[in-house]
Scaffold this active site. Structure first.
Site, short mmCIF file in Angstrom:
data_model
loop_
_atom_site.label_atom_id
_atom_site.label_comp_id
_atom_site.label_asym_id
_atom_site.label_seq_id
_atom_site.Cartn_x
_atom_site.Cartn_y
_atom_site.Cartn_z
N PRO A 173 9.44 -35.49 17.86
CA PRO A 173 9.40 -35.44 16.44
C PRO A 173 8.48 -36.47 15.70
CG PRO A 173 11.27 -37.03 17.21
CD PRO A 173 10.62 -36.11 18.49
N CYS A 205 13.37 -40.10 28.03
CA CYS A 205 14.34 -40.84 27.67
C CYS A 205 15.51 -40.45 28.40
CB CYS A 205 14.66 -41.08 26.14
SG CYS A 205 14.66 -39.32 25.71
N CYS A 263 3.51 -33.11 23.99
CA CYS A 263 5.12 -32.82 23.71
C CYS A 263 5.27 -33.90 22.38
CB CYS A 263 5.84 -32.91 24.52
SG CYS A 263 5.80 -31.95 26.06
N ALA A 264 4.62 -33.49 21.20
CA ALA A 264 4.60 -34.72 20.20
C ALA A 264 5.66 -34.80 19.38
CB ALA A 264 3.24 -34.43 19.35
N LYS A 269 5.71 -41.42 18.81
CA LYS A 269 4.58 -41.77 19.26
C LYS A 269 3.31 -41.28 19.03
CE LYS A 269 7.63 -41.86 23.68
NZ LYS A 269 8.83 -41.32 23.25
#
Length: 335
Positions: A135, A261, A132-133, A138
């Site tokens: 925005p 988060c 789930c890259a 990471k």
């Protein structure tokens, strides 16, 4: 109401911190003139929290002051440099600018967002999936390690993929971006186990969540609106499906880091436990949670950790160190 029960006496300070301005870290772009960039950030009285913590840990270990775990279990992903201001220092970093090599000098992010990438413990030549890259912070950090033989960066949302592409374009040289080292896709992450099972050495599953800090400051389309109650309630189901797919995409012996988060244990520990049970019951695959308590000791000078997580680690916002929330849990697929 939920979080006051979950965190008890800690909740008032977490709540005030969430409502206050968050702190940022400056992730040095290793594709820029990184030594020059680091020197520039040091002049601002910022410190590279990653390498300072690791150097401090190694000195303690040499002096026999701490029982260091075996390198394989605690090794951090290498080559990451991230500068933060000291506890209680609310200075801001200036906006990043393009450097002499034509890419941006550093990337501003919540420094706690780097912990899942550090915990993944990348090794040179790893085949890596960021499920789930978008925005893209990471994903950028994964590339900074210099360890990815191939990196698949996926996100279902095409608008968010556009943001990811923009970050890659601004920070990563064309030969890496357009070569076969990085592959950007927009598939349904829940199907990854079927699409590319048993393929990756390391998988990051940074799932969609309630994004607690952002949601407090975002009126438009807020996930805590009454009209989105059902969507909010089924989030943990989606998260379990994504984590299970990430584990299925991992080679036996490979590692997965799950992160959010959110402060919610329903989106954090419960999801980890649910995905592990799902893999055991439906696929007869055994998954082991790795101990990350050394991360708490390693980075306690920079972040405030919640001490009562059942599995994984949680950075909680604190006025003196206003990063997070950031939950992360490392798993190893055994079979």
């Amino acid at each position: 109401m939920t979080y006051s029960v979950q965190f008890g006496d800690l909740w008032p300070s977490i709540r005030v911190s969430l409502l206050s301005e968050q702190k940022y870290g400056a992730l040095v772009n290793n594709f820029a003139a990184w030594d020059h960039v680091s020197a520039k950030l040091e002049q601002l009285s910022a410190k590279d929290f990653v390498n300072e913590a690791i150097s401090h840990w190694e000195l303690q270990s040499e002096g026999g002051q701490s029982a260091a775990p075996s390198p394989a279990s605690w090794a951090c992903s290498p080559n990451l440099r991230c500068f933060t201001f000291d506890r209680g220092d609310i200075s801001r970093f200036p906006p990043a600018r393009p450097g002499s090599l034509g890419v941006m000098d550093y990337y501003l992010m919540d420094a706690a967002s780097l912990l899942p990438v550090l915990a993944l413990g990348l090794q040179p030549g790893d085949i890596v999936l960021d499920l789930c890259a978008a925005p893209g912070g990471k994903t950028l950090a994964l590339l900074q390690t210099g360890c990815c033989r191939n990196l698949a960066a996926n996100d279902l949302s095409t608008s968010r993929i556009a943001r990811l592409q923009k970050i890659l374009h601004s920070y990563v040289p064309e030969e890496i971006r357009d070569g076969n080292q990085v592959r950007v896709t927009s598939w349904d992450g829940r199907k990854w186990g079927e699409l590319e099972g048993d393929t990756y050495d390391r998988v990051l599953v940074d799932v969609p969540c309630t994004t607690d800090r952002h949601s407090l400051h975002e009126e438009e389309n807020n996930i805590f609106k009454r009209s989105r109650k059902k969507e909010r309630q089924i989030l943990p189901v989606l998260q379990v499906q994504l984590l299970a797919a990430g584990l299925l995409a991992t080679k036996p012996g490979g590692h997965v880091v799950y992160s959010t988060c959110s402060l919610s244990h329903l989106q954090n520990e419960y999801v980890v436990q649910g995905a592990i049970e799902l893999l055991a019951n439906q696929y007869s695959i055994q998954v082991q949670v790795e101990d990350l308590t050394h991360f708490r000791r390693l980075f306690m000078d920079t972040f405030c950790f919640f001490s009562s997580c059942q599995v994984g680690e949680l950075v909680i916002p604190n006025l003196m160190a206003n990063f997070g929330p950031m939950y992360f849990c490392k798993m190893r697929r055994l079979t």
